[in-house]
Design a protein around this motif. Sequence first.
Motif, PDB file in Angstrom:
ATOM      1  N   PRO A  73      -9.419   1.613   9.019  1.00 20.97           N
ATOM      2  CA  PRO A  73      -9.841   2.901   9.606  1.00 20.97           C
ATOM      3  C   PRO A  73     -10.752   3.708   8.682  1.00 20.97           C
ATOM      4  CG  PRO A  73      -7.477   2.926   9.057  1.00 20.97           C
ATOM      5  CD  PRO A  73      -7.952   1.523   8.853  1.00 20.97           C
ATOM      6  N   GLU A  74     -10.603   3.558   7.360  1.00 22.91           N
ATOM      7  CA  GLU A  74     -11.502   4.274   6.442  1.00 22.91           C
ATOM      8  C   GLU A  74     -12.931   3.792   6.610  1.00 22.91           C
ATOM      9  OE1 GLU A  74      -9.230   5.891   2.451  1.00 22.91           O
ATOM     10  OE2 GLU A  74     -10.533   4.163   2.296  1.00 22.91           O
ATOM     11  N   ASP A 113     -14.453   4.935   9.987  1.00 24.88           N
ATOM     12  CA  ASP A 113     -14.918   6.321   9.914  1.00 24.88           C
ATOM     13  C   ASP A 113     -16.176   6.451   9.054  1.00 24.88           C
ATOM     14  OD1 ASP A 113     -12.940   7.205  11.537  1.00 24.88           O
ATOM     15  OD2 ASP A 113     -11.753   8.188   9.979  1.00 24.88           O
ATOM     16  N   GLU A 170       0.803  -1.217   0.000  1.00 21.69           N
ATOM     17  CA  GLU A 170       0.000   0.000   0.000  1.00 21.69           C
ATOM     18  C   GLU A 170       0.837   1.268   0.000  1.00 21.69           C
ATOM     19  OE1 GLU A 170       0.488  -2.433   2.325  1.00 21.69           O
ATOM     20  OE2 GLU A 170      -1.016  -2.125   3.907  1.00 21.69           O
ATOM     21  N   GLN A 230      -1.571   4.545  -0.552  1.00 19.38           N
ATOM     22  CA  GLN A 230      -3.030   4.486  -0.437  1.00 19.38           C
ATOM     23  C   GLN A 230      -3.571   5.395   0.664  1.00 19.38           C
ATOM     24  OE1 GLN A 230      -4.039   0.268  -0.159  1.00 19.38           O
ATOM     25  NE2 GLN A 230      -4.127   0.095  -2.364  1.00 19.38           N
ATOM     26  N   ILE A 231      -2.695   5.854   1.580  1.00 19.01           N
ATOM     27  CA  ILE A 231      -3.202   6.763   2.618  1.00 19.01           C
ATOM     28  C   ILE A 231      -3.555   8.131   2.049  1.00 19.01           C
ATOM     29  CG2 ILE A 231      -1.961   5.693   4.555  1.00 19.01           C
ATOM     30  CD1 ILE A 231      -0.287   8.469   4.422  1.00 19.01           C
ATOM     31  N   ARG A 277      -7.313   2.345  23.521  1.00 22.20           N
ATOM     32  CA  ARG A 277      -8.381   1.490  23.006  1.00 22.20           C
ATOM     33  C   ARG A 277      -8.008   0.007  23.098  1.00 22.20           C
ATOM     34  NH1 ARG A 277     -10.330  -0.554  18.487  1.00 22.20           N
ATOM     35  NH2 ARG A 277     -12.597  -0.456  18.430  1.00 22.20           N
ATOM     36  N   MET A 293       0.314  -5.501   6.677  1.00 21.57           N
ATOM     37  CA  MET A 293      -0.217  -6.343   7.759  1.00 21.57           C
ATOM     38  C   MET A 293       0.469  -7.713   7.763  1.00 21.57           C
ATOM     39  SD  MET A 293      -2.579  -6.188  10.164  1.00 21.57           S
ATOM     40  CE  MET A 293      -4.172  -5.419   9.920  1.00 21.57           C
ATOM     41  N   GLY A 316      -5.281  -4.934  13.953  1.00 19.71           N
ATOM     42  CA  GLY A 316      -6.635  -4.689  13.464  1.00 19.71           C
ATOM     43  C   GLY A 316      -7.477  -3.918  14.467  1.00 19.71           C
ATOM     44  N   GLY A 329       1.005   2.434   4.168  1.00 22.17           N
ATOM     45  CA  GLY A 329      -0.307   2.478   4.793  1.00 22.17           C
ATOM     46  C   GLY A 329      -0.319   3.207   6.116  1.00 22.17           C
ATOM     47  N   ARG A 349      -6.686   9.848   3.107  1.00 24.00           N
ATOM     48  CA  ARG A 349      -6.857  10.566   4.371  1.00 24.00           C
ATOM     49  C   ARG A 349      -6.115  11.888   4.397  1.00 24.00           C
ATOM     50  NH1 ARG A 349      -8.997   6.615   7.554  1.00 24.00           N
ATOM     51  NH2 ARG A 349     -10.147   8.254   8.590  1.00 24.00           N
ATOM     52  N   GLU A 406      -3.251   5.674  14.742  1.00 18.37           N
ATOM     53  CA  GLU A 406      -3.806   4.330  14.821  1.00 18.37           C
ATOM     54  C   GLU A 406      -2.957   3.377  13.973  1.00 18.37           C
ATOM     55  OE1 GLU A 406      -5.490   7.097  14.194  1.00 18.37           O
ATOM     56  OE2 GLU A 406      -6.794   7.246  15.959  1.00 18.37           O
ATOM     57  N   GLN A 407      -2.570   3.864  12.796  1.00 17.40           N
ATOM     58  CA  GLN A 407      -1.757   3.031  11.904  1.00 17.40           C
ATOM     59  C   GLN A 407      -0.352   2.838  12.479  1.00 17.40           C
ATOM     60  OE1 GLN A 407      -2.803   5.543   8.654  1.00 17.40           O
ATOM     61  NE2 GLN A 407      -4.247   4.062   7.753  1.00 17.40           N
ATOM     62  N   ALA A 463      -0.668   0.152  14.987  1.00 14.73           N
ATOM     63  CA  ALA A 463      -0.783  -1.136  14.288  1.00 14.73           C
ATOM     64  C   ALA A 463       0.598  -1.620  13.842  1.00 14.73           C
ATOM     65  CB  ALA A 463      -1.721  -1.009  13.086  1.00 14.73           C
ATOM     66  N   SER A 483      -5.628  -3.749   4.228  1.00 15.10           N
ATOM     67  CA  SER A 483      -6.305  -3.631   5.527  1.00 15.10           C
ATOM     68  C   SER A 483      -5.823  -2.431   6.342  1.00 15.10           C
ATOM     69  CB  SER A 483      -6.086  -4.904   6.354  1.00 15.10           C
ATOM     70  OG  SER A 483      -6.772  -5.988   5.776  1.00 15.10           O
ATOM     71  N   MET A 484      -4.506  -2.157   6.312  1.00 11.58           N
ATOM     72  CA  MET A 484      -3.939  -1.053   7.094  1.00 11.58           C
ATOM     73  C   MET A 484      -4.631   0.272   6.758  1.00 11.58           C
ATOM     74  SD  MET A 484      -1.487  -0.544   9.355  1.00 11.58           S
ATOM     75  CE  MET A 484       0.109  -1.332   9.259  1.00 11.58           C
ATOM     76  N   VAL A 485      -5.029   0.429   5.507  1.00 12.74           N
ATOM     77  CA  VAL A 485      -5.685   1.660   5.048  1.00 12.74           C
ATOM     78  C   VAL A 485      -7.207   1.496   5.092  1.00 12.74           C
ATOM     79  CG1 VAL A 485      -5.989   3.181   3.046  1.00 12.74           C
ATOM     80  CG2 VAL A 485      -3.710   2.284   3.603  1.00 12.74           C
ATOM     81  N   LEU A 526      -6.549  -0.307  14.712  1.00 17.14           N
ATOM     82  CA  LEU A 526      -7.073   0.454  13.566  1.00 17.14           C
ATOM     83  C   LEU A 526      -8.538   0.824  13.744  1.00 17.14           C
ATOM     84  CD1 LEU A 526      -5.297  -1.566  10.716  1.00 17.14           C
ATOM     85  CD2 LEU A 526      -4.728   0.752  11.489  1.00 17.14           C
ATOM     86  N   GLY A 527      -9.137   0.431  14.862  1.00 10.48           N
ATOM     87  CA  GLY A 527     -10.496   0.873  15.162  1.00 10.48           C
ATOM     88  C   GLY A 527     -11.560  -0.198  15.017  1.00 10.48           C
ATOM     89  N   ALA A 528     -11.154  -1.423  14.652  1.00  7.79           N
ATOM     90  CA  ALA A 528     -12.141  -2.488  14.496  1.00  7.79           C
ATOM     91  C   ALA A 528     -12.661  -2.938  15.853  1.00  7.79           C
ATOM     92  CB  ALA A 528     -11.522  -3.672  13.755  1.00  7.79           C
TER      93      ALA A 528
END
Lengths: 369, 369
Positions: free
Chosen positions: B204-205, B208, A189, A331-332, A359, A200, B230, A220, A335, A225-226, A229, B199-201, B233-235
């Motif tokens: 979180p997309e 949101d 990514e 790919q980011i 979290r 990942m 994961g 990515g 954002r 948050e990333q 990760a 998944s990394m990108v 990343l907010g899951a």
Amino acid sequence: METELSKRLGVEHAIFGFTPFPAVAAAISRAGGFGVLGAVRYTAPGDLARDLDWMQEHTGGRPYGLDVVMPAGRAEGATEAEVEAMIPDGHRRFVEELLTAHGVPPLPAGEASGWRITGWLEHVARSQLDVAFDYPIRLLANALGSPPPDVVARARDRGVLVAALAGSAAHARRHAEAGIDVVVAQGYEAGGHTGEIASMVLTPEVVDAVRPLPVLAAGGIGSGEQIAAGLALGAQGVWLGSIWLTTTEADLHSRALTAKLLAAGSGDTVRSRALTGKPARQLRTAFTDAWDDPGGPGALPMPLQGLLVAEAVSRIQKWETEPLLGTPVGQIVGRMTSERSVRQVFDDLTRGFERAVDRVQRIAGRSGS
Amino acid sequence: METELSKRLGVEHAIFGFTPFPAVAAAISRAGGFGVLGAVRYTAPGDLARDLDWMQEHTGGRPYGLDVVMPAGRAEGATEAEVEAMIPDGHRRFVEELLTAHGVPPLPAGEASGWRITGWLEHVARSQLDVAFDYPIRLLANALGSPPPDVVARARDRGVLVAALAGSAAHARRHAEAGIDVVVAQGYEAGGHTGEIASMVLTPEVVDAVRPLPVLAAGGIGSGEQIAAGLALGAQGVWLGSIWLTTTEADLHSRALTAKLLAAGSGDTVRSRALTGKPARQLRTAFTDAWDDPGGPGALPMPLQGLLVAEAVSRIQKWETEPLLGTPVGQIVGRMTSERSVRQVFDDLTRGFERAVDRVQRIAGRSGS
């Protein structure tokens, strides 16, 4: 955000920022991260020395590094003219026809192409190193392959850590065997040259492959948050490139390009050989479409493709020809929706990281900070 | 590993395991996760009822779910024969020639093709639902598109949560508008149908895009470190499919295929239309190469391709024709290097998660557990 590697380099946060802009690199180091200046766009050693002088004045004694592109043993000793002669006429015509079709004027008389990636050529990269080793850089990164043994030895003599980008565990193992100190695991990514394994999956594979060498997660990553990760995956730090492109300190020389980046979604990039001859993620444009079209001549191998399209890219940027205008980016990009200062980006990253740790702690049933 | 969603479903760990094997799904639920049985391989409603009866007996009252493949409004009411008639003869010849070239014998007389993905057909998926709603399933997942409104309403009436897979934020928003309860954000690195955003990108997309709906991270997750990533990343949980394929409870009907999975690296998968007509990640084989070859006829659209190759896939599996033998699987196949029981996998996941949380806490300068 402290790891063994960040302590070794003397930075507050294990956030490595790669950028072609000295103002951005210096601001990253001042903010508590580790700024890495990309050297590939420098063709004259004097220009690099000028910008490293500037870095010295503007990093307030904080550590920083340099990124070169040195394919070990490729086209050794070849001059730019010798390499240029290998480009087929049909490919040159294809470039001209593409520019003509989009009405891109030539560069003004006397204006040289400002975007030449001759840094791919080994002798250019070596002359950059001769300059760089006169400065107190703390890390030397190589974007393609392992650096040659003499460069690794020279860096070691000067206490400079050597990093290399890897897109697979096998690639990372070759770097480790070449004696490098840090592996940057560059996921699918990511912007720029990238393989097909996503961060990942790639990050923990590379961590296991080169243990105990430190690994930076790249690809990515543009939010706290990333970052959390990437660190959860076993990295000792993160390597961010794309996110700085739309900072106020970045100088893309094109408002239209900045606007395009701010508007792009995560699905608006493509891995294409259009820019360098190797697959590199970038904005998808009419330019990448033309090179990726099965009906076209296809991209030439590196370093030919980069030399072939260098002036075309300068013209597209100069005249801001919207459909063709692009840049390497990950790919980011989806954002990157507002212009922020490097400091603001950095604060958002560290705050987002703390939130993500809160979290995950909560989900794990542990008390928060 | 507790989130709002895991509490709502009454499971100990927010780990969702998707699998076509009842023995695996039941073992996941017994281990404290949420087993989701894939229904696409069931052609006769009686077979599904038999396996759901078995699930009832073997989940010890723990919750579980069902995954169907129901493209909303596609090929509505068409019979299998009507759809079969749309397949060009040239494509049928291509399949036969490929099998002949690799010396694949026909199925023994009287043995029906065991691998028919007619579950893509809406009337088959609906007959599966008629069966499933007689059982106390807690979640109904749809692998392609949003389920039709009447199915969502029927699930809601029965207190069954509806989940849908999404490969982009826009896709996820359409699910939210269709009234679904949970979005599974399926990254590029995942096995099966997948888009191009990693998944990394993506995670979180999607988080949101559909907030406050809960999101499960899918794609690239097969270790506790990846689970922690994961969740960072907010899951609200993770969705794992590939990792169960090499468990001792899985029944791939082919030792050669299990051996191939155990030997494969993360670079040995490909996103191909070979199996269903839509891009789905799977082992790269001579079969996917043939369909992805620009010189070949190319795959047909869904559901034609799945019907076209169904018998061929059965023959390849029956005779274990090594070069052609494959299965949908994600990039984590590189870490599937030994056969473990579901319980062992689960324990490795939860232990790895705790280690990753320890690590990130330490980097954040917080005291460990």
